[in-house]
Design an enzyme around this catalytic site. Structure first.
Site, PDB file in Angstrom:
ATOM      1  N   SER A 120       0.826  -1.204   0.000  1.00 18.68           N
ATOM      2  CA  SER A 120       0.000   0.000   0.000  1.00 18.68           C
ATOM      3  C   SER A 120       0.866   1.262   0.000  1.00 18.68           C
ATOM      4  O   SER A 120       1.622   1.480  -0.945  1.00 18.68           O
ATOM      5  CB  SER A 120      -0.972  -0.047   1.184  1.00 18.68           C
ATOM      6  OG  SER A 120      -2.013   0.885   1.016  1.00 18.68           O
ATOM      7  N   ASP A 200     -10.173  -4.474  -4.962  1.00 16.54           N
ATOM      8  CA  ASP A 200      -9.630  -3.502  -4.006  1.00 16.54           C
ATOM      9  C   ASP A 200     -10.520  -2.262  -3.962  1.00 16.54           C
ATOM     10  O   ASP A 200     -10.685  -1.569  -4.960  1.00 16.54           O
ATOM     11  CB  ASP A 200      -8.206  -3.118  -4.413  1.00 16.54           C
ATOM     12  CG  ASP A 200      -7.433  -2.445  -3.294  1.00 16.54           C
ATOM     13  OD1 ASP A 200      -8.020  -1.587  -2.605  1.00 16.54           O
ATOM     14  OD2 ASP A 200      -6.240  -2.768  -3.115  1.00 16.54           O
ATOM     15  N   HIS A 232      -8.378  -4.832  -0.540  1.00 15.85           N
ATOM     16  CA  HIS A 232      -7.157  -4.242  -0.014  1.00 15.85           C
ATOM     17  C   HIS A 232      -6.639  -5.053   1.173  1.00 15.85           C
ATOM     18  O   HIS A 232      -7.400  -5.710   1.869  1.00 15.85           O
ATOM     19  CB  HIS A 232      -7.437  -2.795   0.414  1.00 15.85           C
ATOM     20  CG  HIS A 232      -6.222  -1.923   0.441  1.00 15.85           C
ATOM     21  ND1 HIS A 232      -5.478  -1.674  -0.687  1.00 15.85           N
ATOM     22  CD2 HIS A 232      -5.625  -1.243   1.445  1.00 15.85           C
ATOM     23  CE1 HIS A 232      -4.479  -0.866  -0.375  1.00 15.85           C
ATOM     24  NE2 HIS A 232      -4.539  -0.601   0.916  1.00 15.85           N
TER      25      HIS A 232
END
Length: 256
Positions: A120, A200, A232
């Site tokens: 991320s 996601d 995610h």
């Protein structure tokens, strides 16, 4: 001989901020490449102890498994957006790279062979550091942000990107571009392996798709892996262990 762990090693000290620390996981054999692991958390939370929620129960930990596979690991803290705005985070990653290059011999790993592996926000920093400075031989990016202006709601002052930059990306396009890895892709960049879940909800998969396209256009070796149905931080991923193993194999293939 088992994996050796050194926790809380200071790699940098910026005036006015807390000391910046890393944890080292060292394999039995000397001369190994080193993984520089960068945690996620939207640049606003997370610590060097975090590998991601789906790995929280792993024993041995993912860090220890990487070391058992023959690579050293340096998992680092960096300044969060509530402490300092961009480019402080990039400066911290560069400081960590410099520390690894300087101190590898002291700890028995090869500081000239660094794989930046991030998730991320950490994937964003790994890519940005690899594309804008020396010292990184390869990048593993999990569900990263690579084009800040293309994130949802670029005018939202409460977004993670706005907190990183100090203003919404749409209001500071030049700064947003400077902070976006996709704007720094160039021929001769190190190889990348990019992963993203097709479901996601927080970082669109288009971020990794666009990054992969830019790398290919520049002639940079890149593998782009889609994980069907994964959200995610690998929520609902069908086999997060396979993602980890294939990422590790890519990292093990690094060359200086």
């Amino acid at each position: 001989m088992s994996v050796r762990v050194l926790k809380g090693v200071e790699y940098a000290a910026e005036v006015g901020y807390r000391p910046l620390l890393l944890d080292l996981y060292l394999p039995p054999a000397d001369g190994a490449p080193v993984v520089l692991f960068l945690h996620g958390g939207g640049w606003q939370r997370g610590t060097r102890r975090d590998f991601g929620r789906e790995f929280a129960g792993w024993r041995p930990s993912p860090f220890e498994r990487i070391a058992e596979a023959g690579l050293a690991v340096a998992s680092v803290d960096y300044r969060l957006s509530g402490e300092a705005r961009y480019p402080a985070q990039l400066e911290d990653v560069r400081a960590a790279v410099a520390w690894l290059r300087e101190h590898g011999g002291e700890h028995g790993f090869d500081g000239s062979r660094i794989v930046a592996w991030g998730e991320s926000a950490g994937a964003h920093l790994a890519a940005l550091a690899a594309l804008t400075g020396p010292g990184i031989a390869a990048v593993v990016g999990w569900y990263g942000v690579y084009d800040l202006s293309a994130m949802p709601e670029p005018g939202d002052p409460s977004s993670r990107e706005a907190r990183l930059l100090g203003a919404p990306a749409g209001d500071v396009p030049d700064l947003a571009s400077e902070a976006s890895p996709v704007a720094h892709v160039h021929a001769g960049a190190p190889p990348f392996q990019l992963w993203h879940g097709t479901a996601d909800r927080f970082v669109p998969m288009a971020q990794s798709e666009r990054m992969a396209e830019a790398l290919r256009a520049a002639g940079v070796p890149v593998e782009f892996r889609q994980v069907e149905g994964a959200d995610h931080i690998w929520r609902d991923a069908p086999d997060v262990g396979a993602v980890f193993r294939e990422s590790l194999e890519f990292a093990r293939g690094v060359r200086a």
